[in-house]
Write an enzyme that holds these catalytic residues in place. Sequence first.
Site, PDB file in Angstrom:
ATOM      1  N   ARG A 289       0.958  -1.300   0.117  1.00  0.00           N
ATOM      2  CA  ARG A 289      -0.012   0.202  -0.225  1.00  0.00           C
ATOM      3  C   ARG A 289       0.926   1.328  -0.045  1.00  0.00           C
ATOM      4  O   ARG A 289       1.421   1.406   0.840  1.00  0.00           O
ATOM      5  CB  ARG A 289      -0.815   0.014   1.194  1.00  0.00           C
ATOM      6  CG  ARG A 289      -1.954   1.488   1.329  1.00  0.00           C
ATOM      7  CD  ARG A 289      -2.904   1.115   2.039  1.00  0.00           C
ATOM      8  NE  ARG A 289      -2.729   1.142   3.513  1.00  0.00           N
ATOM      9  CZ  ARG A 289      -3.541   1.367   4.455  1.00  0.00           C
ATOM     10  NH1 ARG A 289      -4.735   1.569   4.457  1.00  0.00           N
ATOM     11  NH2 ARG A 289      -3.182   0.971   5.846  1.00  0.00           N
TER      12      ARG A 289
ATOM     13  N   ASP B 280      -4.083   2.668  14.222  1.00  0.00           N
ATOM     14  CA  ASP B 280      -3.196   3.585  13.252  1.00  0.00           C
ATOM     15  C   ASP B 280      -3.954   4.776  12.952  1.00  0.00           C
ATOM     16  O   ASP B 280      -4.819   5.301  13.760  1.00  0.00           O
ATOM     17  CB  ASP B 280      -3.321   2.609  12.065  1.00  0.00           C
ATOM     18  CG  ASP B 280      -4.523   2.368  11.256  1.00  0.00           C
ATOM     19  OD1 ASP B 280      -5.624   3.088  11.732  1.00  0.00           O
ATOM     20  OD2 ASP B 280      -4.448   1.734  10.254  1.00  0.00           O
TER      21      ASP B 280
END
Length: 577
Positions: free
Chosen positions: A203, A484
């Site tokens: 990613r 996160d």
Amino acid sequence: MRPNDARLALHIPRLLWTRPTLTPPVHTFPSPTAKRTTHTTMSLPAGLNITLPIPKGGETILTPDALKFLTILHRTFDKRRRELLENRKKVQAELDKGKPLTFLPETKAIRDEVSWHCAPPGPGLEDRRVEITGPTDRKMVINALNSGAKTFMADFEDSNSPTWSNMVLGQVNLRDANRREIDFAINGKEYKLVENPAVLLVRPRGWHLEETRVIIDGLPISGSLFDFGLYFFHNAAELIKRGYGPYFYLPKMEHHLEARLWNDVFHLSTSYLRLPQGKIRATVLIETLPASYQMEEILFELKEHSSGLNCGRWDYIFSFIKRQRAWKSAVFPDRTDVTMTVPFMDAYVRLLIQTCHKRKVAAMGGMSAQIPIKNDAAANEKAMAKVRADKLREVTAGHDGTWVAHPALVKIAMDIFNENMLGPNQYYVRREDVHVAPKQISDPKVPGAITEHGVRENISAALSYCAAWISGNGCVPINWLMEDAATAEIARVQLWQWVKYGAKTNTGKTITAAYLKPIFDEEAREVAKIPGVSAKNVEIARNYMESQVKAQWPSEFLTSDLQGHLEGGAVVPKAGL
């Protein structure tokens, strides 16, 4: 049609790429036109400047040929990227004035046409029932690849703090992993890859983020192009030789033209390296509210490279609040009440599964953020029961796989999917029963209350994450959850909207900046006790969060706001479009 959509569609045609015949000249720095001091003496493309020393080992990644490739990507695509980011602002301005989002009338023919399908799964992507994700440090990469999950998404984005070292050495780790050369020893313990590790996906950062340590023609290169470009340049040919391909997760998109931009990047990159077309596969995270109205269009733009969509649940909640920031009706209760079964989340999930299976690609489920709770068997079993229930909901709804954040959750998720998904995927689950209206996707009604515990939990999570992120750690265990940037973003915008609209707690207290101040005081003292987090960074996080709750509108992304606190992270002034 939204203002600017037609202009963008005309101004940004689909491009078919061949390898450029002209390449930038190369010379040795320092350049007489450089605006910053370079810290390398290697031969670099004209107009490119690296503003920090290359981390030890990174010289094998930041090679002259790789940097020339980045320069071509930047000069070809950066103007379009900036125009698309400007379009996001125009859409937000319309939403602030009360214009609702809806399915685009100009792309109705794409949605109505039943004959088109996306590419077949790439080798190793036919069965993705459990995927694990995490940042790209060497130990994490080995443990994730060995976890027993079908795939590992190596993350340069939300679970990563983009320090210069993290971004460059992460690329070293992935290159070594693809060549099965990542084994290493530390503190007397050896880490080695198993014989059949998970399939690797990467990613890159979203279109909005920039790599400020690499300046080309006076502007920072896109973080997306930097992360993608280095990985593709060093790994695509090797992966194809091994029978796989370069596989990606694409984050944070808000318009199908942003997917078209990615598709054009793929075509140019493949042609430039003289590789066979059609080997790239990309899964798009549907994690913004605008993108949920353009799922089919996004698949259509990427169809020869598409491997499906993913329910990026936490960022989606963040985007849902942020994009409807001017709507008092979109004020949410505690974030623990915003579950996958509330109406707007359920509508989004059902539509995503239907859309993917209609086009014969994977509909991936979302992240379980729980981590094992040590020394408390009862609490651990309660947490793992939540994971099992979440994965059972996903597989019975028709998802083809799911995400976990910790290796200990792989077997739990795998057992649920093995029991309920006997084939490699569920593309045959068409979900023709699904009929989602535009209003259902953006329906803000969520039952629940705002509690003082919820307020305090948001402040604690936001301060802890922001302070850790500035300290170089983007994946932080907090209260037995792996937090996160996405979960910190939810905390941030919830605190903002509660203050903005004078929300009340379930005990009748009005939430104001003054009400939050003593809680910030208390939680900042607790966060300062966390090992590895400096008092200075806690203070930066606190000042940032307190400024956010008082702002007229919340900032777009905390990662953009805070990157100036990383070494070399300050954004240089941008030239006009």
